[in-house]
Design a protein around this motif. Structure first.
Motif, PDB file in Angstrom:
ATOM      1  N   PHE A   1      34.784  44.554  53.562  1.00  0.00           N
ATOM      2  CA  PHE A   1      34.376  43.831  52.370  1.00  0.00           C
ATOM      3  C   PHE A   1      33.344  44.605  51.583  1.00  0.00           C
ATOM      4  CE2 PHE A   1      35.632  40.889  55.730  1.00  0.00           C
ATOM      5  CZ  PHE A   1      36.832  40.489  55.174  1.00  0.00           C
ATOM      6  N   ASP A   2      33.730  45.803  51.287  1.00  0.00           N
ATOM      7  CA  ASP A   2      32.928  46.796  50.620  1.00  0.00           C
ATOM      8  C   ASP A   2      32.923  46.511  49.124  1.00  0.00           C
ATOM      9  OD1 ASP A   2      33.497  49.948  49.607  1.00  0.00           O
ATOM     10  OD2 ASP A   2      31.898  49.565  51.068  1.00  0.00           O
ATOM     11  N   VAL A   3      31.927  46.997  48.432  1.00  0.00           N
ATOM     12  CA  VAL A   3      31.837  46.797  46.985  1.00  0.00           C
ATOM     13  C   VAL A   3      33.053  47.404  46.259  1.00  0.00           C
ATOM     14  CG1 VAL A   3      30.470  48.875  46.674  1.00  0.00           C
ATOM     15  CG2 VAL A   3      30.336  47.066  44.983  1.00  0.00           C
ATOM     16  N   LEU A   4      33.691  48.383  46.920  1.00  0.00           N
ATOM     17  CA  LEU A   4      34.856  49.015  46.284  1.00  0.00           C
ATOM     18  C   LEU A   4      35.984  48.027  46.044  1.00  0.00           C
ATOM     19  CD1 LEU A   4      35.181  52.532  47.866  1.00  0.00           C
ATOM     20  CD2 LEU A   4      34.600  51.885  45.535  1.00  0.00           C
ATOM     21  N   VAL A   5      36.055  47.000  46.883  1.00  0.00           N
ATOM     22  CA  VAL A   5      37.093  45.983  46.658  1.00  0.00           C
ATOM     23  C   VAL A   5      36.856  45.314  45.306  1.00  0.00           C
ATOM     24  CG1 VAL A   5      38.117  43.850  47.513  1.00  0.00           C
ATOM     25  CG2 VAL A   5      37.355  45.594  49.129  1.00  0.00           C
ATOM     26  N   SER A   6      35.605  44.943  45.049  1.00  0.00           N
ATOM     27  CA  SER A   6      35.271  44.322  43.750  1.00  0.00           C
ATOM     28  C   SER A   6      35.665  45.233  42.603  1.00  0.00           C
ATOM     29  CB  SER A   6      33.770  44.039  43.651  1.00  0.00           C
ATOM     30  OG  SER A   6      33.354  43.161  44.648  1.00  0.00           O
ATOM     31  N   ILE A   7      35.295  46.504  42.752  1.00  0.00           N
ATOM     32  CA  ILE A   7      35.553  47.462  41.666  1.00  0.00           C
ATOM     33  C   ILE A   7      37.055  47.634  41.465  1.00  0.00           C
ATOM     34  CG2 ILE A   7      35.130  49.815  40.882  1.00  0.00           C
ATOM     35  CD1 ILE A   7      32.564  48.289  41.181  1.00  0.00           C
ATOM     36  N   THR A   8      37.792  47.757  42.567  1.00  0.00           N
ATOM     37  CA  THR A   8      39.233  47.956  42.463  1.00  0.00           C
ATOM     38  C   THR A   8      39.890  46.758  41.773  1.00  0.00           C
ATOM     39  OG1 THR A   8      39.116  49.179  44.522  1.00  0.00           O
ATOM     40  CG2 THR A   8      41.300  48.539  43.763  1.00  0.00           C
ATOM     41  N   VAL A   9      39.487  45.558  42.178  1.00  0.00           N
ATOM     42  CA  VAL A   9      40.087  44.365  41.570  1.00  0.00           C
ATOM     43  C   VAL A   9      39.786  44.326  40.077  1.00  0.00           C
ATOM     44  CG1 VAL A   9      40.110  41.852  41.587  1.00  0.00           C
ATOM     45  CG2 VAL A   9      39.984  43.088  43.724  1.00  0.00           C
ATOM     46  N   LEU A  10      38.553  44.685  39.730  1.00  0.00           N
ATOM     47  CA  LEU A  10      38.193  44.711  38.314  1.00  0.00           C
ATOM     48  C   LEU A  10      39.036  45.747  37.564  1.00  0.00           C
ATOM     49  CD1 LEU A  10      36.214  43.338  36.406  1.00  0.00           C
ATOM     50  CD2 LEU A  10      34.693  45.271  36.717  1.00  0.00           C
ATOM     51  N   ALA A  11      39.240  46.889  38.217  1.00  0.00           N
ATOM     52  CA  ALA A  11      40.052  47.938  37.592  1.00  0.00           C
ATOM     53  C   ALA A  11      41.477  47.445  37.366  1.00  0.00           C
ATOM     54  CB  ALA A  11      40.043  49.193  38.467  1.00  0.00           C
ATOM     55  N   VAL A  12      42.002  46.688  38.321  1.00  0.00           N
ATOM     56  CA  VAL A  12      43.357  46.133  38.178  1.00  0.00           C
ATOM     57  C   VAL A  12      43.424  45.278  36.913  1.00  0.00           C
ATOM     58  CG1 VAL A  12      44.937  44.413  39.140  1.00  0.00           C
ATOM     59  CG2 VAL A  12      43.984  46.178  40.612  1.00  0.00           C
ATOM     60  N   ILE A  13      42.413  44.450  36.718  1.00  0.00           N
ATOM     61  CA  ILE A  13      42.415  43.545  35.558  1.00  0.00           C
ATOM     62  C   ILE A  13      42.285  44.328  34.262  1.00  0.00           C
ATOM     63  CG2 ILE A  13      41.178  41.681  34.433  1.00  0.00           C
ATOM     64  CD1 ILE A  13      40.358  40.690  37.114  1.00  0.00           C
ATOM     65  N   ILE A  14      41.391  45.306  34.274  1.00  0.00           N
ATOM     66  CA  ILE A  14      41.169  46.070  33.043  1.00  0.00           C
ATOM     67  C   ILE A  14      42.425  46.854  32.678  1.00  0.00           C
ATOM     68  CG2 ILE A  14      39.858  47.958  32.020  1.00  0.00           C
ATOM     69  CD1 ILE A  14      37.476  47.000  33.689  1.00  0.00           C
ATOM     70  N   LEU A  15      43.041  47.461  33.700  1.00  0.00           N
ATOM     71  CA  LEU A  15      44.246  48.245  33.436  1.00  0.00           C
ATOM     72  C   LEU A  15      45.353  47.352  32.895  1.00  0.00           C
ATOM     73  CD1 LEU A  15      45.678  51.053  33.872  1.00  0.00           C
ATOM     74  CD2 LEU A  15      46.627  50.030  35.917  1.00  0.00           C
ATOM     75  N   GLY A  16      45.538  46.195  33.513  1.00  0.00           N
ATOM     76  CA  GLY A  16      46.647  45.327  33.124  1.00  0.00           C
ATOM     77  C   GLY A  16      46.411  44.647  31.791  1.00  0.00           C
ATOM     78  N   GLY A  17      45.188  44.267  31.530  1.00  0.00           N
ATOM     79  CA  GLY A  17      44.874  43.521  30.317  1.00  0.00           C
ATOM     80  C   GLY A  17      44.161  42.247  30.699  1.00  0.00           C
ATOM     81  N   MET A  18      42.890  42.163  30.296  1.00  0.00           N
ATOM     82  CA  MET A  18      42.088  41.001  30.695  1.00  0.00           C
ATOM     83  C   MET A  18      42.693  39.705  30.175  1.00  0.00           C
ATOM     84  SD  MET A  18      38.165  41.683  30.787  1.00  0.00           S
ATOM     85  CE  MET A  18      37.421  43.186  31.325  1.00  0.00           C
ATOM     86  N   GLY A  19      42.733  38.734  31.051  1.00  0.00           N
ATOM     87  CA  GLY A  19      43.206  37.419  30.632  1.00  0.00           C
ATOM     88  C   GLY A  19      44.711  37.312  30.506  1.00  0.00           C
TER      89      GLY A  19
END
Lengths: 280, 586
Positions: free
Chosen positions: B489-507
């Motif tokens: 449960f490393d901070v990288l999980v948070s970052i990766t998930v955020l990257a997924v959203i940003i790449l795909g399109g927020m919202g």
């Protein structure tokens, strides 16, 4: 403290006296004071708005008009004094509770939800009058769709009422021309069925033609929606043309109150606006 | 050749070449080329390392051959000149890399640049001595740059054919870890031997893939146009039924996917699904409500640990509840955690919120790791013995087909179900009063509040719904591993998930799905990639911000849909005359 304020004339009844037994005064402010460290933005302001009236607040820049507005809407908490709206004290209420009570406002520098559609902007305005909860929305109960459709229809009506062209509703708010953004902001405010509408310089940045249209619209809205309207305005022509009562603020204090005619000839007002020499 | 000496043009070409050269040097110096130099694309012909390096002068040449819009002196649209442009840019790019080889051979650069290994230099030198190697690289760069320019000059159809053919070769080659084991599992060893050799395509297979790519794309475009035409011509009811059938077909496809693709691929799908579930939850918080939460991993951890505590007989609670009894408790617990984390940060906005939540995420991990809580949470050793509530193997004979699923192929289904539920709920919320209130809050918090949105309530709602979704992912993650460790449960999980959203399109829910596939699924294609994952994520995000800040599939389609629906209904209505007149007078 020496009371130097001109004696206010007795509040006139609004243009359409209400048949139902409601107090004639919608908003009553007493001895309202707001101090920011060292600076007194509002000092002991007494103020009231008769129901269904159009009332204006004028005053030079920095006179404390917007601070006054912010206290009415719960954005800023007064240092002392009372604000009573339709029989309820709004001091200490959160802005959304004030909105629910029936005060809606527009902003001096337009503040729309710019990346949302025109229609969505108005529908957010309706938020306080909607009842659907989050779990109902997830479950997709029939009443969700019903309410949504009602609000959509109502919002489209409001857009038409403020004079926004059809086919605009799916445009992003930020893509609208300036004058239309002002109209949209008005529609958003109206969507909550307010009793009192606060307009912060509604004609700022408009040309004379647009200003005239906006003034007409304000008068028409009051009549059609039976609104009470409080204006902050710089444009004297707008103020004199549309308001029944005018209050003048200067350095955070109320220096005059009266009908447009009284204000026009009041020496303290002239002094505040033009400086001492003008009255001498 | 006089026009070549034209200064502005030469400067522009030098710029393109230099950018390419820097890119090539960068690829070589960070070790990417070396990491991929033994990964065959076409066995015996070209490796992935070479493909990466060759792409640089190709793109530089292509760009250099574009005639600037405001044509200045010395530029012509002649094919020869543009080819020369491409050659020069490629030559410069290649020359810079050649210089590295030249210097690297003479001086040992490894003291400073540890990635400039003899292996890498050997790979780049074509077996030539250093001067010869440097020249050879520059010439190859020039040649490839010319090809890039020719690609630009060539008619669009040919360009499309070559590009799709090449992409098909690379894609099929890189899919080897998925395709090959599956083919062998299904006893199609002959096909697999034809296609692959030493983890790369064989030469005949490469030619076949190239041709298949060309034929496929040639058939695809007109087919798509015809389908679109048919759908658009169809009456509304028919259109609706076509849409419904498409959804059914897609659903069936998604359902049989792990069956068709085999266990390894199913494992990848499970990983994508877990991240997708997290991303759907974070999308509520960040995408809808605009609250930048960098500690989202906390909810993932809470979901996993609560599941472990409640279901594992080896945990400190030791009650061993059945998974589906525990799940509602886990969700409530995570929802409550959402409120707990949300409440203190209610007044924070933007960057401040991000930093504080980042801290919360770390606090969560450290708590799970801590010695003090070890009697309850197991410290670094975590909690073991979480039972898997799903059958290890499904053997289903339904007459027409015989379904066998095991391990990840089984776990895929509950994950899919949760993802679909989460997407469905999120979509409903987004299109309701709640979603609008969130969006308003994201756009301008104080105006939303003044308009009547209780920002306190809606922030807390976003946090707790996001937390509930994230905890589902955590619960399934715990079940999948049958154990939980704080290290996951490393901070990288948070970052990766955020990257997924940003790449795909927020919202945007389709955006989040695509983001998860691209960012979580694709790296699995390249085992060598692991070390460079974050580097590539960073590069991808920077590129996205520059080229397409709204994401791959932005949340705009809904508007378009609404718009089309309105047009259908209200085509005949004339504009309002009164308003038209008003506008006219303005």
């Amino acid at each position: 403290m020496i009371e130097e304020i001109d004696q206010p004339a007795a509040p006139k009844p609004g243009p359409e006296p209400d048949p139902v037994d409601q107090p004639a005064v919608l908003l009553k402010v007493e001895r309202l004071t707001k101090r920011f460290e060292g600076l007194t933005a509002n000092r002991d302001i007494d103020f009231e708005i008769p129901r269904y009236a159009i009332v204006s607040i004028i005053g030079p820049n920095g006179a404390g008009k917007t601070t006054f507005f912010n206290q009415l809407t719960g954005l800023t908490r007064p240092t002392s004094g009372t604000i009573e709206f339709d029989g309820t004290s709004v001091v200490g209420m959160a802005p959304h509770e004030v909105a629910e009570l029936g005060i809606a406002r527009t902003y001096q520098n337009i503040r729309l939800f710019s990346d949302m559609t025109v229609l969505a902007n108005v529908m957010v305005g309706r938020h306080v009058r909607m009842k659907v909860q989050w779990y109902e929305a997830i479950l997709g109960l029939p009443k969700v769709a019903r309410e949504e459709e009602e609000v959509r229809v109502r919002s489209l009506e409001l857009l038409a009422l403020v004079g926004l062209r059809r086919r605009y509703e799916d445009e992003l708010a930020k893509n609208l021309p300036y004058g239309d953004q002002r109209r949209l902001e008005l529609a958003r405010a109206l969507a909550s069925d307010p009793k009192l509408l606060l307009l912060d310089e509604p004609t700022a940045g408009m040309n004379p033609g647009e200003t005239r249209q906006m003034t007409d619209l304000i008068a028409r809205l009051r009549k059609e929606l039976r609104l009470t309207i409080l204006l902050i305005e710089h444009d004297m022509k707008v103020v004199m043309g549309v308001s029944e009562r005018i209050t003048v603020l200067d350095y955070g204090e109320r220096i005059a109150e009266g009908s447009p005619e009284e204000i026009r000839t009041n020496p303290r007002v002239i002094e505040a606006y033009l400086g001492k020499q003008a009255t001498a | 050749m006089q026009d070549l000496l034209n200064a502005p043009r030469l400067r522009r070409l030098a710029a393109f070449g230099a950018v390419g050269g820097v890119a090539a040097l960068y690829l070589a110096m960070v070790g990417l080329v070396e990491a991929f130099k033994d990964r065959n694309v076409i066995t015996g012909v070209v490796t992935l390392g070479a493909v990466m390096l060759l792409a640089v002068p190709l793109i530089a040449g292509y760009r250099a051959a574009i005639v600037p819009r405001d044509v200045t002196e010395g530029w012509t649209r002649s094919g020869l000149q543009r080819a020369v442009n491409g050659f020069v840019a490629g030559l410069i790019a290649g020359g810079m890399l050649g210089l590295l080889v030249f210097v690297g051979r003479a001086v040992d650069l490894r003291g400073v640049l540890i990635s400039i290994s003899p292996d890498l230099l050997d790979f780049l030198s074509f077996g030539l001595p250093r001067a010869g190697a440097a020249v050879a690289i520059a010439v190859v760069g020039g040649a490839v740059g010319t090809l890039g320019a020719l690609l630009l000059i060539s008619p669009p159809r040919i360009r499309a054919v070559i590009t799709t053919g090449l992409l098909a070769v690379i894609l099929i080659s890189l899919s080897e870890p998925f395709i090959r084991p599956r083919l062998e599992q299904l006893d199609y060893t002959a096909i697999s031997d034809f296609l692959y050799q030493a983890h790369g395509l064989t030469v005949p297979a490469a030619i076949a893939a190239f041709v298949a790519g060309i034929v496929g794309s040639a058939l695809w475009a007109p087919a798509r146009a015809r389908v679109r035409q048919t759908v658009e011509a169809a009456p509304p009811e028919r259109r609706r039924s076509i849409r419904n059938w498409t959804i059914v077909a897609a659903l069936i496809g998604v359902l049989i996917l792990p069956q068709v693709s085999g266990t390894f691929f199913a494992q990848v799908l499970v990983l994508i699904g877990l991240y997708l579930l997290l991303a759907l939850g974070l999308n509520i918080v960040v995408g809808y409500a605009g609250l930048l939460d960098l500690g989202y991993v906390a909810f993932f951890a809470v979901g996993a640990y609560l599941t472990a505590l409640l279901t594992s007989p080896d945990s400190s609670l030791g009650i061993g509840l059945p998974f589906f009894v525990a799940l509602p408790i886990v969700m409530l617990g995570a929802g409550a955690t959402g409120l707990l984390i949300g409440a203190p940060v209610l007044r924070l906005r933007g960057d401040y919120l991000a930093i504080v939540t980042l801290g919360f995420g770390e606090i969560a991990r450290i708590l799970f790791e801590s010695e003090a809580l070890r009697p309850w949470l197991g410290g670094v050793q975590g909690i073991l013995g979480i039972p898997n509530p799903f059958p290890a193997r499904i053997d289903l004979d339904i007459g027409v087909a015989h379904l066998v699923a095991s391990g990840p192929q089984v776990l895929y289904y509950p994950i899919l179900a949760f993802c679909m539920l989460a997407a469905f709920a999120a979509n409903r919320l987004a299109n309701s009063r709640v979603g609008r209130a969130w969006n308003a809050m994201r756009e301008d918090e104080s105006v939303a509040e003044a308009t009547g949105v209780s920002t306190v309530n809606y922030k807390l709602l976003a946090f707790s719904l996001g937390a509930t979704t994230g905890c589902l992912s955590g619960a399934l993650f715990a079940v999948q591993l049958q154990s939980v460790f704080p290290g996951s449960f490393d901070v990288l999980v948070s970052i990766t998930v955020l990257a997924v959203i940003i790449l795909g399109g927020m919202g945007s829910i389709p955006g989040v799905v695509v983001g998860a596939i691209v960012l979580i699924g694709l790296p699995q294609l390249l085992r060598e990639f692991a070390e460079y994952r974050l580097l590539v994520y960073g590069g991808v995000l920077v590129a996205m911000m520059l080229l397409r800040p709204e994401g791959l599939i932005p949340n705009r389609s809904r508007q378009r849909e609404l718009h089309d629906a309105m047009d259908d209904e209200e085509e005949a209505e004339p504009p309002q005359p009164e308003l038209a007149a008003q506008r006219g007078s303005a």
